[in-house]
Design an enzyme around this catalytic site. Structure first.
Site, short mmCIF file in Angstrom:
data_model
loop_
_atom_site.label_atom_id
_atom_site.label_comp_id
_atom_site.label_asym_id
_atom_site.label_seq_id
_atom_site.Cartn_x
_atom_site.Cartn_y
_atom_site.Cartn_z
N GLU A 296 0.75 -1.29 -0.07
CA GLU A 296 0.03 -0.19 0.04
C GLU A 296 0.88 1.12 0.12
O GLU A 296 0.66 2.42 -0.56
CB GLU A 296 -0.96 0.07 1.14
CG GLU A 296 -1.88 -1.02 1.20
CD GLU A 296 -1.48 -2.33 2.16
OE1 GLU A 296 -2.09 -2.93 2.83
OE2 GLU A 296 -0.10 -2.64 1.86
N CYS B 133 -2.94 -3.66 7.24
CA CYS B 133 -2.64 -3.89 8.68
C CYS B 133 -2.76 -2.84 9.63
O CYS B 133 -2.95 -1.63 9.10
CB CYS B 133 -0.91 -4.45 8.75
SG CYS B 133 0.19 -3.13 8.37
N TRP C 11 20.56 -38.92 -14.21
CA TRP C 11 19.44 -37.96 -13.76
C TRP C 11 18.37 -38.66 -14.31
O TRP C 11 18.45 -39.18 -15.66
CB TRP C 11 19.71 -36.55 -14.34
CG TRP C 11 20.90 -35.99 -13.78
CD1 TRP C 11 22.04 -35.64 -14.11
CD2 TRP C 11 20.76 -35.32 -12.49
NE1 TRP C 11 22.94 -35.03 -13.18
CE2 TRP C 11 22.01 -34.65 -12.19
CE3 TRP C 11 19.83 -34.97 -11.55
CZ2 TRP C 11 22.31 -33.87 -11.18
CZ3 TRP C 11 20.24 -34.16 -10.45
CH2 TRP C 11 21.35 -33.72 -10.40
N LEU D 257 21.54 -29.24 -2.20
CA LEU D 257 20.32 -28.77 -1.87
C LEU D 257 20.37 -27.25 -2.13
O LEU D 257 19.62 -26.41 -1.42
CB LEU D 257 19.56 -29.20 -0.83
CG LEU D 257 19.09 -30.47 -0.87
CD1 LEU D 257 18.45 -30.96 0.55
CD2 LEU D 257 18.48 -31.17 -2.07
N ARG E 83 20.65 -23.24 -7.86
CA ARG E 83 21.89 -23.26 -8.94
C ARG E 83 21.04 -22.87 -10.37
O ARG E 83 19.74 -23.24 -10.30
CB ARG E 83 22.64 -24.39 -8.97
CG ARG E 83 23.57 -24.61 -7.69
CD ARG E 83 24.47 -25.85 -7.88
NE ARG E 83 23.75 -27.18 -8.12
CZ ARG E 83 23.26 -28.01 -7.29
NH1 ARG E 83 23.17 -27.57 -6.03
NH2 ARG E 83 22.62 -29.01 -7.59
N GLU F 225 12.31 -33.13 -0.43
CA GLU F 225 13.01 -33.42 -1.72
C GLU F 225 13.71 -34.92 -1.37
O GLU F 225 14.65 -35.30 -2.03
CB GLU F 225 14.06 -32.69 -2.13
CG GLU F 225 13.60 -31.36 -2.93
CD GLU F 225 14.44 -30.76 -3.71
OE1 GLU F 225 15.04 -31.44 -4.62
OE2 GLU F 225 15.00 -29.72 -3.52
#
Length: 368
Positions: free
Chosen positions: A56, A79, A174, A208, A211, A298
């Site tokens: 806002e 708020c 993979w 983890l 990238r 994961e």
């Protein structure tokens, strides 16, 4: 008051703006705002990051003092309390705004209904509920966190067409192609934390991190019942000053806990569940207290199965590669389901093609 097509048009723009803050505002919600006068846009803004001004304020500043008698569209109730920044409801009143259109009330107990009441007390016309379903979807993690004290959990799986996540020997790199893997990194950057089990740490030694794309690094979390995480595990190395959280139980020897912490992580003992593993509910409550609103799972089969059995995951993202493995490690283990009426269902399904792979995502629904 019923909304008009014009209200929905401007609120849709506010929602577009709000989404620009994805991955950067936690533990604050995603909020966008638009200032309109005589059906013309005169200012807009969104909340870009925690600690910065709210949507806002950005929108009012962009309107450059032309806000008297205007209408403001905002995706979440303004708020009415002093937090890191002054109350937005007060800023709207001081700007001379005569009408405020709000997509939804704020579930935060410090705000809920109070901001709307404050505006109406000052004579501002307030309309609530315009594009509310869309606003709720945008801030699903924030709403879940504020109402349950826990993060919203996204279960991510990458599997072959016949449901395998790895060969029998455990090889999984993979399964999917580069486009799918890049999407995973985007999902990580939009999550407050990513979680794996110690089995994945031992098998893959994952980093983890985010990238391939530009984005913030999530906090990394390991569930490790007996404290087996190696001291040299890459996941323990802090990234951008974010300390890895390793949850253990009393079955983890004190020496192992100290060894893990000496590697730079924070080792946190948790109660055990009936099966002797870490109690997922307590982990989620602890993460919620640490302002983790979006949690991405994961891990491998064990972690996925545990979260599903505990009914602790709310969303699922399943990457499916056009490969057949035959015998391997299935994505999901035994859930104890003996009848079709008890299956875990996925609703609000979206299907997207990423290169040769498919991404199937949706909301998890647990039956009896």
């Amino acid at each position: 008051m019923a909304s008009s097509n014009s209200d929905e048009k401007w609120m849709a723009r506010a929602l577009e703006l709000a989404a620009l803050g994805r991955g950067k505002t936690s533990p604050n919600p995603l909020v966008g705002a638009v200032v309109v006068a005589n059906q013309c846009l005169i200012g807009e803004g969104y909340h870009p990051a925690v600690g910065q001004a709210h949507a806002e304020v950005f929108a009012l500043n962009a309107a450059a003092g032309n806000t008297k008698g205007s209408t403001v569209y905002v995706t979440l109730e303004p708020c009415s309390f002093h937090g890191r920044t002054p109350p937005c409801a007060q800023a709207l009143i001081q700007a001379g705004v005569t009408r405020v259109v709000v997509a939804m009330e704020d579930p935060d107990s410090r705000v809920s209904g109070k901001g709307i009441h404050y505006l109406r007390q000052a004579g501002v016309d307030v309309n609530v509920g315009v594009l509310e379903p869309e606003a709720r979807q945008l801030n699903a993690a924030y709403i879940h966190h504020r109402t349950s004290g826990k993060p919203l959990v996204l279960l991510k799986i990458a599997q072959t067409l016949d449901g395998q996540i790895a060969t029998q020997s455990g090889q999984s790199q993979w399964i999917t192609g580069q486009e799918a893997r890049s999407r995973v990194h985007l999902m990580r950057s939009e999550s407050d934390a990513v979680l794996v089990g110690v089995g994945t740490v031992l098998a893959d030694d994952p980093l983890l991190s985010v990238r391939h794309i530009a984005g913030p690094q999530p906090r990394r979390v390991v569930l490790d019942t007996t404290g087996r995480t190696p001291s040299h595990a890459r996941i323990l190395v802090p990234i951008d000053d974010t300390t890895t959280l390793v949850y253990v139980t009393e079955r983890a020897d004190l020496r192992e806990r100290r060894r893990i912490e000496a590697s730079g992580a924070l080792c946190l003992p948790m109660p055990r569940s009936e099966d002797g593993k870490i109690d997922i509910g307590h982990v989620l409550l602890d993460l919620g207290e640490r302002d983790i609103m979006d949690l991405m799972i994961e891990g491998g089969q064990g972690i996925a199965t545990s979260f599903l059995k505990a009914r602790a995951a709310q969303r699922m993202a399943c990457f499916v590669a056009p490969r057949l493995l035959g015998t391997g490690i299935p994505a999901i283990g035994d859930l104890g389901i003996t009848h079709m009426n008890g299956t875990v269902c996925v609703s609000d399904v979206l299907i997207e093609q990423l290169g040769d792979d498919l991404l199937i995502s949706g909301t998890l629904e647990y039956n009896n």
